[in-house]
Write an enzyme that holds these catalytic residues in place. Sequence first.
Site, short mmCIF file in Angstrom:
data_model
loop_
_atom_site.label_atom_id
_atom_site.label_comp_id
_atom_site.label_asym_id
_atom_site.label_seq_id
_atom_site.Cartn_x
_atom_site.Cartn_y
_atom_site.Cartn_z
N SER A 8 0.85 -1.19 0.00
CA SER A 8 0.00 0.00 0.00
C SER A 8 0.88 1.23 0.00
CB SER A 8 -0.89 0.02 1.24
OG SER A 8 -1.40 1.33 1.43
N HIS A 33 -1.40 -1.49 -4.12
CA HIS A 33 -2.66 -1.16 -3.44
C HIS A 33 -2.72 0.36 -3.26
CE1 HIS A 33 -6.04 -2.12 -0.72
NE2 HIS A 33 -5.60 -1.13 0.04
N ASP A 35 -4.92 3.49 -1.83
CA ASP A 35 -5.97 3.83 -0.87
C ASP A 35 -6.54 5.21 -1.19
OD1 ASP A 35 -6.04 1.60 1.05
OD2 ASP A 35 -3.92 2.10 1.33
N MET A 37 -9.21 7.99 -0.19
CA MET A 37 -9.99 8.44 0.98
C MET A 37 -10.51 9.84 0.72
SD MET A 37 -7.52 7.20 4.07
CE MET A 37 -6.63 5.63 4.01
N HIS A 66 -8.61 0.77 -3.64
CA HIS A 66 -9.50 0.58 -2.49
C HIS A 66 -10.20 1.90 -2.22
CE1 HIS A 66 -9.52 -0.24 2.18
NE2 HIS A 66 -10.74 -0.15 1.69
N MET A 68 -12.31 4.22 -0.21
CA MET A 68 -12.87 4.53 1.12
C MET A 68 -13.55 5.88 1.00
SD MET A 68 -9.65 3.12 3.29
CE MET A 68 -8.61 3.22 1.83
N MET A 137 -11.16 -5.86 6.20
CA MET A 137 -10.36 -4.85 6.90
C MET A 137 -9.98 -5.40 8.28
SD MET A 137 -9.85 -2.29 4.91
CE MET A 137 -8.89 -1.40 6.13
N ASP A 175 -6.31 -6.32 4.85
CA ASP A 175 -5.71 -4.98 4.83
C ASP A 175 -5.73 -4.38 6.22
OD1 ASP A 175 -4.94 -2.40 4.18
OD2 ASP A 175 -6.68 -1.97 2.90
#
Length: 227
Positions: A8, A33, A35, A37, A66, A68, A137, A175
Amino acid sequence: MSVRIAPSILSADFAALGNAIAAVERGGADLIHVDVMDGHFVPNITIGPPVVASLKRVARVPLDVHLMITDPDKYIGAFAEAGASMISVHVEVLPHLHRTVWAIKQLGVKAGVVLNPATPVVAIKEIAPDVDFVLVMSVNPGFGGQTFIPRSESKVAEVRALLDAAGSDAPIEIDGGIDQTTVGRVVRAGARILVAGSAIFHTPDPERATATLRAAAETALASPASR
Ligand code: DX5
Ligand code: ZN
C-alpha cells in the site's frame, strides 16, 4: 491458490511514488494497493483519479484501488479510466451493492467488496457469487500503521466458508496491520492477497521488506494448516 503481495503506497513518500513502486516491484510485489480516501467515509484525504493515471504509467503490476469514499458509484468510471485493474467498495455505504459490483465488472475491472471490522460477514451473503474478491479490513480504515485486530483472523475463515458455500473461488484480501508477525495467521485462515503499508514502506529497504513478507506468506501457505 498462491499468495499475492499488495504494498500500500499510503505509507510511501508521496513525492516519490514512482520510486516506491519500482522498489516493491523489484521485491516481487504482485499488485500496487492504492488507498482512496475522501474525508467523509474516513477522516483522512488521499488521492484521486489523476494520481492513479500517473501511477498507471509507471507501474508494471496491476493497480488495486481501495475506495474509502461515501459515493463510489460516482467515481468508479473515473478510476477504471485511470487504469485500475481492481476496484473495491465498502458495503457500509452501498444500498445497491449488486448494481455497483456489476457496474465495476462491466468496466472490465475486477470487483471487490470490503468489510469494516464491525461489519458482519452476512452482509455479503447475497453478493458472494458475484464478487471477484473480498477485502477484509483488519483495522478501521483511514490510516496506515494501526494495530491488527485479532478477530479478523476468524473473520477471514468465515468469509472463506461463505464463498466456498456459494461455489466461488474468489480470493480474500486482507488490509491493516499485516507484517511479519500477523501474515502467517491470516494466510492460514485463508487470506491470499496481502496488503501491507507500514511494514513495507516504513522500513529502510522496501524492496527487501516486500520479499521478506512474501517469504513469510509462502511459508505459511505451505504449512499443513493452510486451507
Ligand atoms: C487503511 C488502508 C490500508 C493501509 C494499511 O485504511 O486501507 O491499506 O495502507 O496500512 P498498514 O499496512 O500500515 O496497516
Ligand atoms: Zn487499503
